[in-house]
Motif scaffolding. Sequence first.
Motif, mmCIF file in Angstrom:
data_model
loop_
_atom_site.group_PDB
_atom_site.id
_atom_site.type_symbol
_atom_site.label_atom_id
_atom_site.label_comp_id
_atom_site.label_asym_id
_atom_site.label_seq_id
_atom_site.Cartn_x
_atom_site.Cartn_y
_atom_site.Cartn_z
ATOM 1 N N VAL A 86 0.836 -1.196 0.000
ATOM 2 C CA VAL A 86 0.000 0.000 0.000
ATOM 3 C C VAL A 86 0.877 1.255 0.000
ATOM 4 C CG1 VAL A 86 -1.645 1.347 1.365
ATOM 5 C CG2 VAL A 86 -1.960 -1.125 1.121
ATOM 6 N N ALA A 87 1.911 1.247 0.841
ATOM 7 C CA ALA A 87 2.815 2.399 0.910
ATOM 8 C C ALA A 87 3.493 2.657 -0.433
ATOM 9 C CB ALA A 87 3.855 2.170 1.999
ATOM 10 N N ARG A 88 3.864 1.594 -1.122
ATOM 11 C CA ARG A 88 4.529 1.764 -2.424
ATOM 12 C C ARG A 88 3.594 2.387 -3.457
ATOM 13 N NH1 ARG A 88 6.660 -3.593 -1.011
ATOM 14 N NH2 ARG A 88 8.842 -3.336 -0.388
ATOM 15 N N THR A 89 2.302 2.102 -3.369
ATOM 16 C CA THR A 89 1.368 2.655 -4.360
ATOM 17 C C THR A 89 1.285 4.174 -4.274
ATOM 18 O OG1 THR A 89 -0.597 2.462 -2.935
ATOM 19 C CG2 THR A 89 -0.036 0.551 -4.293
ATOM 20 N N ILE A 90 1.613 4.751 -3.124
ATOM 21 C CA ILE A 90 1.572 6.212 -2.997
ATOM 22 C C ILE A 90 2.978 6.811 -2.929
ATOM 23 C CG2 ILE A 90 -0.694 6.203 -1.893
ATOM 24 C CD1 ILE A 90 0.716 6.693 0.804
ATOM 25 N N GLY A 91 3.982 5.990 -3.199
ATOM 26 C CA GLY A 91 5.352 6.483 -3.207
ATOM 27 C C GLY A 91 5.823 6.981 -1.861
ATOM 28 N N LEU A 92 5.375 6.335 -0.782
ATOM 29 C CA LEU A 92 5.681 6.827 0.559
ATOM 30 C C LEU A 92 7.173 6.792 0.873
ATOM 31 C CD1 LEU A 92 4.304 7.886 3.146
ATOM 32 C CD2 LEU A 92 4.250 5.524 3.971
ATOM 33 N N GLY A 93 7.879 5.811 0.347
ATOM 34 C CA GLY A 93 9.286 5.644 0.675
ATOM 35 C C GLY A 93 10.136 6.872 0.415
ATOM 36 N N GLN A 94 9.830 7.602 -0.649
ATOM 37 C CA GLN A 94 10.650 8.768 -1.000
ATOM 38 C C GLN A 94 10.483 9.916 -0.009
ATOM 39 O OE1 GLN A 94 9.135 11.067 -4.493
ATOM 40 N NE2 GLN A 94 7.482 9.551 -4.493
ATOM 41 N N HIS A 95 9.452 9.860 0.824
ATOM 42 C CA HIS A 95 9.198 10.937 1.779
ATOM 43 C C HIS A 95 9.744 10.642 3.181
ATOM 44 C CE1 HIS A 95 6.504 12.839 -1.112
ATOM 45 N NE2 HIS A 95 5.904 11.676 -1.273
ATOM 46 N N ILE A 96 10.171 9.404 3.435
ATOM 47 C CA ILE A 96 10.592 9.019 4.781
ATOM 48 C C ILE A 96 11.980 9.579 5.086
ATOM 49 C CG2 ILE A 96 11.019 7.084 6.340
ATOM 50 C CD1 ILE A 96 9.158 5.405 4.601
ATOM 51 N N ARG A 97 12.127 10.168 6.257
ATOM 52 C CA ARG A 97 13.427 10.686 6.695
ATOM 53 C C ARG A 97 14.178 9.564 7.404
ATOM 54 N NH1 ARG A 97 12.737 16.495 9.515
ATOM 55 N NH2 ARG A 97 11.179 15.414 10.794
ATOM 56 N N LEU A 98 15.292 9.165 6.788
ATOM 57 C CA LEU A 98 16.086 8.041 7.278
ATOM 58 C C LEU A 98 17.495 8.491 7.643
ATOM 59 C CD1 LEU A 98 15.083 5.510 4.485
ATOM 60 C CD2 LEU A 98 14.320 5.389 6.868
ATOM 61 N N GLY A 99 18.107 7.765 8.566
ATOM 62 C CA GLY A 99 19.504 7.992 8.857
ATOM 63 C C GLY A 99 20.360 7.603 7.668
ATOM 64 N N LYS A 100 21.590 8.078 7.645
ATOM 65 C CA LYS A 100 22.454 7.835 6.484
ATOM 66 C C LYS A 100 22.672 6.346 6.225
ATOM 67 C CE LYS A 100 24.945 12.221 6.970
ATOM 68 N NZ LYS A 100 26.261 12.856 7.249
ATOM 69 N N GLY A 101 22.921 5.592 7.280
ATOM 70 C CA GLY A 101 23.152 4.166 7.106
ATOM 71 C C GLY A 101 21.924 3.441 6.605
ATOM 72 N N GLU A 102 20.766 3.779 7.169
ATOM 73 C CA GLU A 102 19.518 3.136 6.753
ATOM 74 C C GLU A 102 19.180 3.493 5.315
ATOM 75 O OE1 GLU A 102 17.332 0.427 7.061
ATOM 76 O OE2 GLU A 102 17.463 1.015 9.178
ATOM 77 N N ALA A 103 19.402 4.743 4.959
ATOM 78 C CA ALA A 103 19.128 5.172 3.589
ATOM 79 C C ALA A 103 20.039 4.447 2.604
ATOM 80 C CB ALA A 103 19.304 6.684 3.462
ATOM 81 N N ALA A 104 21.312 4.295 2.978
ATOM 82 C CA ALA A 104 22.279 3.651 2.091
ATOM 83 C C ALA A 104 21.975 2.176 1.884
ATOM 84 C CB ALA A 104 23.693 3.815 2.651
ATOM 85 N N SER A 105 21.311 1.560 2.864
ATOM 86 C CA SER A 105 21.007 0.129 2.755
ATOM 87 C C SER A 105 19.626 -0.138 2.160
ATOM 88 C CB SER A 105 21.102 -0.542 4.129
ATOM 89 O OG SER A 105 20.109 -0.029 5.014
ATOM 90 N N GLY A 106 19.024 0.892 1.557
ATOM 91 C CA GLY A 106 17.738 0.701 0.888
ATOM 92 C C GLY A 106 16.536 0.757 1.807
ATOM 93 N N GLY A 107 16.673 1.481 2.914
ATOM 94 C CA GLY A 107 15.596 1.543 3.884
ATOM 95 C C GLY A 107 14.288 2.080 3.347
ATOM 96 N N ALA A 108 14.356 2.925 2.335
ATOM 97 C CA ALA A 108 13.138 3.532 1.790
ATOM 98 C C ALA A 108 12.228 2.515 1.125
ATOM 99 C CB ALA A 108 13.503 4.633 0.786
ATOM 100 N N ASP A 109 12.748 1.305 0.875
ATOM 101 C CA ASP A 109 11.904 0.273 0.266
ATOM 102 C C ASP A 109 11.811 -0.971 1.135
ATOM 103 O OD1 ASP A 109 10.236 -0.391 -2.039
ATOM 104 O OD2 ASP A 109 11.710 -1.964 -2.457
ATOM 105 N N LYS A 110 12.267 -0.903 2.382
ATOM 106 C CA LYS A 110 12.144 -2.042 3.286
ATOM 107 C C LYS A 110 10.692 -2.179 3.732
ATOM 108 C CE LYS A 110 16.821 -2.070 5.237
ATOM 109 N NZ LYS A 110 17.611 -1.866 6.472
#
Length: 227
Positions: A86-110
């Motif tokens: 459901v989150a992917r259908t609205i592109g939610l991942g691109q709006h999430i504020r993540l730490g550098k390590g989490e962002a680098a490991s693909g956290g926006a699509d976990k």
Amino acid sequence: MTDEHALLEQLGVEIDPELLSLALTHRSWAYEHGAAPHNERLEFLGDSILGQAITIELFRRHPEATEGQLAKRRAGVVSTIALAEVARTIGLGQHIRLGKGEAASGGADKASILADTMEAVFGAAFLSAGHSASAALVLRLVGPLLDDPGRTGAALDPKTALQEAAAAQGRGAPAYEVAASGPDHARTFVATVRIDGAAVAEGTGTSKKVAEMAAALAAHRQLVAEG
């Protein structure tokens, strides 16, 4: 227009900007910014809003269903894998504020991060717009899963759904390969699902099980699309 304003327009609910920003703040970002507030309290609230809205809707839609049947349907709709879709259908991942390590490991699509953030958004909607508006948001976003029993079943048990879809197409049983990276306290797992030796899809998660389920759901979606 900021990204968050664009997200608000897509959600169609008046959410206080500060609450929305909080809902989009993962703990990894907060820890890198002086232990700033993060979205876990809103996630806790949103989980309740989600569960209540789905429970009431299923009760109304299926007057002949037993308690066990209703519980199974609800479990599929509110699962981590389903909410991540459901989150992917609205592109939610691109709006999430993540730490550098989490962002680098693909956290926006976990799947786990997407699902938790989706629940936090529901919580923010409740605090900003009230029960009716937040429940309507839940049903608007999650409604497609309620309307499509096949998708609900796949979200509840994607590995079984994939195995059945592969068999129906005369293909071999799916096989999974999982790789892990990152420190012990923040491991990231990437699962690759292969059918007849060919890689079909990948999935990520904070555990081997979640990664495999995410990969299975992605592969199931691909097989169904191929017919």
